[in-house]
Design a protein around this motif. Structure first.
Motif, PDB file in Angstrom:
ATOM      1  N   SER A  13       0.866  -1.179   0.000  1.00 40.65           N
ATOM      2  CA  SER A  13       0.000   0.000   0.000  1.00 40.65           C
ATOM      3  C   SER A  13       0.903   1.229   0.000  1.00 40.65           C
ATOM      4  O   SER A  13       2.055   1.164   0.431  1.00 40.65           O
ATOM      5  CB  SER A  13      -0.930   0.006   1.209  1.00 40.65           C
ATOM      6  OG  SER A  13      -0.194   0.095   2.401  1.00 40.65           O
ATOM      7  N   TYR A  14       0.384   2.317  -0.517  1.00 44.56           N
ATOM      8  CA  TYR A  14       1.175   3.533  -0.528  1.00 44.56           C
ATOM      9  C   TYR A  14       0.277   4.751  -0.447  1.00 44.56           C
ATOM     10  O   TYR A  14      -0.908   4.701  -0.717  1.00 44.56           O
ATOM     11  CB  TYR A  14       2.095   3.588  -1.750  1.00 44.56           C
ATOM     12  CG  TYR A  14       1.454   4.010  -3.057  1.00 44.56           C
ATOM     13  CD1 TYR A  14       1.851   5.183  -3.685  1.00 44.56           C
ATOM     14  CD2 TYR A  14       0.485   3.245  -3.681  1.00 44.56           C
ATOM     15  CE1 TYR A  14       1.304   5.577  -4.887  1.00 44.56           C
ATOM     16  CE2 TYR A  14      -0.077   3.621  -4.884  1.00 44.56           C
ATOM     17  CZ  TYR A  14       0.336   4.792  -5.485  1.00 44.56           C
ATOM     18  OH  TYR A  14      -0.222   5.176  -6.670  1.00 44.56           O
ATOM     19  N   ASP A  15       0.903   5.815  -0.023  1.00 47.62           N
ATOM     20  CA  ASP A  15       0.225   7.092   0.074  1.00 47.62           C
ATOM     21  C   ASP A  15       1.249   8.156  -0.300  1.00 47.62           C
ATOM     22  O   ASP A  15       2.455   7.921  -0.200  1.00 47.62           O
ATOM     23  CB  ASP A  15      -0.281   7.313   1.496  1.00 47.62           C
ATOM     24  CG  ASP A  15      -1.258   8.471   1.599  1.00 47.62           C
ATOM     25  OD1 ASP A  15      -1.790   8.908   0.556  1.00 47.62           O
ATOM     26  OD2 ASP A  15      -1.482   8.953   2.716  1.00 47.62           O
ATOM     27  N   TYR A  16       0.798   9.271  -0.745  1.00 50.27           N
ATOM     28  CA  TYR A  16       1.711  10.358  -1.084  1.00 50.27           C
ATOM     29  C   TYR A  16       0.982  11.686  -0.965  1.00 50.27           C
ATOM     30  O   TYR A  16      -0.230  11.741  -0.859  1.00 50.27           O
ATOM     31  CB  TYR A  16       2.305  10.167  -2.487  1.00 50.27           C
ATOM     32  CG  TYR A  16       1.283  10.192  -3.611  1.00 50.27           C
ATOM     33  CD1 TYR A  16       0.997  11.374  -4.288  1.00 50.27           C
ATOM     34  CD2 TYR A  16       0.622   9.039  -4.006  1.00 50.27           C
ATOM     35  CE1 TYR A  16       0.068  11.399  -5.314  1.00 50.27           C
ATOM     36  CE2 TYR A  16      -0.299   9.050  -5.030  1.00 50.27           C
ATOM     37  CZ  TYR A  16      -0.572  10.238  -5.684  1.00 50.27           C
ATOM     38  OH  TYR A  16      -1.494  10.261  -6.704  1.00 50.27           O
ATOM     39  N   LYS A  49      -0.811  14.515  -2.072  1.00 53.54           N
ATOM     40  CA  LYS A  49      -1.618  14.776  -3.265  1.00 53.54           C
ATOM     41  C   LYS A  49      -1.883  16.269  -3.475  1.00 53.54           C
ATOM     42  O   LYS A  49      -2.586  16.639  -4.381  1.00 53.54           O
ATOM     43  CB  LYS A  49      -2.929  13.998  -3.179  1.00 53.54           C
ATOM     44  CG  LYS A  49      -2.698  12.501  -3.199  1.00 53.54           C
ATOM     45  CD  LYS A  49      -3.983  11.734  -3.001  1.00 53.54           C
ATOM     46  CE  LYS A  49      -3.752  10.250  -2.952  1.00 53.54           C
ATOM     47  NZ  LYS A  49      -3.128   9.765  -1.746  1.00 53.54           N
ATOM     48  N   ASP A  98       2.252   7.043 -10.066  1.00 51.44           N
ATOM     49  CA  ASP A  98       1.833   5.714 -10.517  1.00 51.44           C
ATOM     50  C   ASP A  98       2.660   4.655  -9.789  1.00 51.44           C
ATOM     51  O   ASP A  98       3.737   4.948  -9.266  1.00 51.44           O
ATOM     52  CB  ASP A  98       2.046   5.574 -12.025  1.00 51.44           C
ATOM     53  CG  ASP A  98       1.178   6.526 -12.829  1.00 51.44           C
ATOM     54  OD1 ASP A  98       0.192   7.039 -12.289  1.00 51.44           O
ATOM     55  OD2 ASP A  98       1.492   6.744 -14.012  1.00 51.44           O
ATOM     56  N   GLY A 114      -2.021   5.165 -11.315  1.00 54.51           N
ATOM     57  CA  GLY A 114      -2.484   5.878 -10.132  1.00 54.51           C
ATOM     58  C   GLY A 114      -3.875   5.468  -9.689  1.00 54.51           C
ATOM     59  O   GLY A 114      -4.480   6.104  -8.843  1.00 54.51           O
ATOM     60  N   GLU A 115      -4.392   4.380 -10.260  1.00 53.52           N
ATOM     61  CA  GLU A 115      -5.764   3.941  -9.978  1.00 53.52           C
ATOM     62  C   GLU A 115      -5.941   3.304  -8.599  1.00 53.52           C
ATOM     63  O   GLU A 115      -7.040   3.263  -8.087  1.00 53.52           O
ATOM     64  CB  GLU A 115      -6.226   2.939 -11.041  1.00 53.52           C
ATOM     65  CG  GLU A 115      -6.430   3.557 -12.401  1.00 53.52           C
ATOM     66  CD  GLU A 115      -7.514   4.617 -12.391  1.00 53.52           C
ATOM     67  OE1 GLU A 115      -8.599   4.373 -11.828  1.00 53.52           O
ATOM     68  OE2 GLU A 115      -7.274   5.699 -12.938  1.00 53.52           O
ATOM     69  N   ARG A 116      -4.878   2.762  -8.030  1.00 48.43           N
ATOM     70  CA  ARG A 116      -4.998   2.051  -6.749  1.00 48.43           C
ATOM     71  C   ARG A 116      -4.024   2.619  -5.728  1.00 48.43           C
ATOM     72  O   ARG A 116      -2.969   3.114  -6.083  1.00 48.43           O
ATOM     73  CB  ARG A 116      -4.682   0.570  -6.935  1.00 48.43           C
ATOM     74  CG  ARG A 116      -5.567  -0.108  -7.924  1.00 48.43           C
ATOM     75  CD  ARG A 116      -5.313  -1.620  -7.931  1.00 48.43           C
ATOM     76  NE  ARG A 116      -6.005  -2.255  -9.024  1.00 48.43           N
ATOM     77  CZ  ARG A 116      -7.300  -2.470  -9.088  1.00 48.43           C
ATOM     78  NH1 ARG A 116      -8.065  -2.088  -8.094  1.00 48.43           N
ATOM     79  NH2 ARG A 116      -7.840  -3.064 -10.122  1.00 48.43           N
ATOM     80  N   THR A 117      -4.364   2.463  -4.459  1.00 51.96           N
ATOM     81  CA  THR A 117      -3.447   2.821  -3.386  1.00 51.96           C
ATOM     82  C   THR A 117      -2.906   1.576  -2.693  1.00 51.96           C
ATOM     83  O   THR A 117      -2.096   1.681  -1.785  1.00 51.96           O
ATOM     84  CB  THR A 117      -4.125   3.725  -2.338  1.00 51.96           C
ATOM     85  OG1 THR A 117      -5.269   3.047  -1.821  1.00 51.96           O
ATOM     86  CG2 THR A 117      -4.526   5.056  -2.955  1.00 51.96           C
ATOM     87  N   GLU A 118      -3.380   0.398  -3.130  1.00 53.88           N
ATOM     88  CA  GLU A 118      -2.864  -0.848  -2.572  1.00 53.88           C
ATOM     89  C   GLU A 118      -3.113  -1.986  -3.550  1.00 53.88           C
ATOM     90  O   GLU A 118      -3.981  -1.902  -4.417  1.00 53.88           O
ATOM     91  CB  GLU A 118      -3.488  -1.164  -1.226  1.00 53.88           C
ATOM     92  CG  GLU A 118      -4.997  -1.336  -1.245  1.00 53.88           C
ATOM     93  CD  GLU A 118      -5.548  -1.524   0.144  1.00 53.88           C
ATOM     94  OE1 GLU A 118      -5.611  -2.688   0.597  1.00 53.88           O
ATOM     95  OE2 GLU A 118      -5.894  -0.515   0.777  1.00 53.88           O
ATOM     96  N   TYR A 157       6.310  10.052  -0.189  1.00 53.22           N
ATOM     97  CA  TYR A 157       5.524   8.823  -0.303  1.00 53.22           C
ATOM     98  C   TYR A 157       5.841   7.940   0.878  1.00 53.22           C
ATOM     99  O   TYR A 157       6.874   8.071   1.515  1.00 53.22           O
ATOM    100  CB  TYR A 157       5.782   8.110  -1.631  1.00 53.22           C
ATOM    101  CG  TYR A 157       7.193   7.645  -1.829  1.00 53.22           C
ATOM    102  CD1 TYR A 157       7.625   6.411  -1.349  1.00 53.22           C
ATOM    103  CD2 TYR A 157       8.118   8.432  -2.500  1.00 53.22           C
ATOM    104  CE1 TYR A 157       8.924   5.994  -1.520  1.00 53.22           C
ATOM    105  CE2 TYR A 157       9.416   8.016  -2.678  1.00 53.22           C
ATOM    106  CZ  TYR A 157       9.814   6.795  -2.184  1.00 53.22           C
ATOM    107  OH  TYR A 157      11.106   6.386  -2.364  1.00 53.22           O
TER     108      TYR A 157
END
Length: 127
Positions: free
Chosen positions: A49-52, A54, A61, A84-88, A126
């Motif tokens: 999973s990732y986050d950044y 925004k 991506d 960039g469609e998913r966060t995990e 990130y």
């Protein structure tokens, strides 16, 4: 330029191992940032999973390569991409998130690939 740090974090289950990878990507970073991490023997699933940040309309991506390699033209190591469609996403021998390929989780160095599609004026963190 991109910087990366890796730290072990406490897992919630005894048979679970977790790593947190943090870093930042500056606006002049090339198209791809490879973030290596080690996979031990006997791992049966990977959950990424990732986050950044925004803000400033940053877009990041994500995809992954297994221990077979990630060099340009090496399709053997490619295990998926979701932009960039998913966060995990997850991978196992028999299942994977759409956009990713199931298969053996081989021990060795894997690489998350980050595609800094758009980077604002400030660094993009990130996690």
């Amino acid at each position: 330029m991109a910087t990366v740090t890796v730290e072990e974090v406490t897992a919630s289950k005894p048979d679970e191992r977790k790593k947190r990878i943090k870093g930042h990507i500056e606006p002049d970073t090339p198209n791809w940032v490879y973030v290596p991490f080690d996979v031990s023997d006997n791992v049966t699933e990977l959950h990424i999973s990732y986050d950044y940040n925004k803000s400033q309309k940053n877009l990041l991506d994500i995809g992954i390569f297994d221990s077979s390699g990630y060099e340009l033209g090496n399709a053997d190591g490619f295990r998926g991409w979701s932009g960039g469609e998913r966060t995990e996403f997850m991978l196992s021998r028999s299942e994977a998130t759409p956009g990713y390929y199931p298969g053996e989780i081989k021990a060795g160095t894997w690489n998350v690939i980050l595609g800094p599609y758009r980077v604002g004026a400030g660094d993009r963190l990130y996690d």
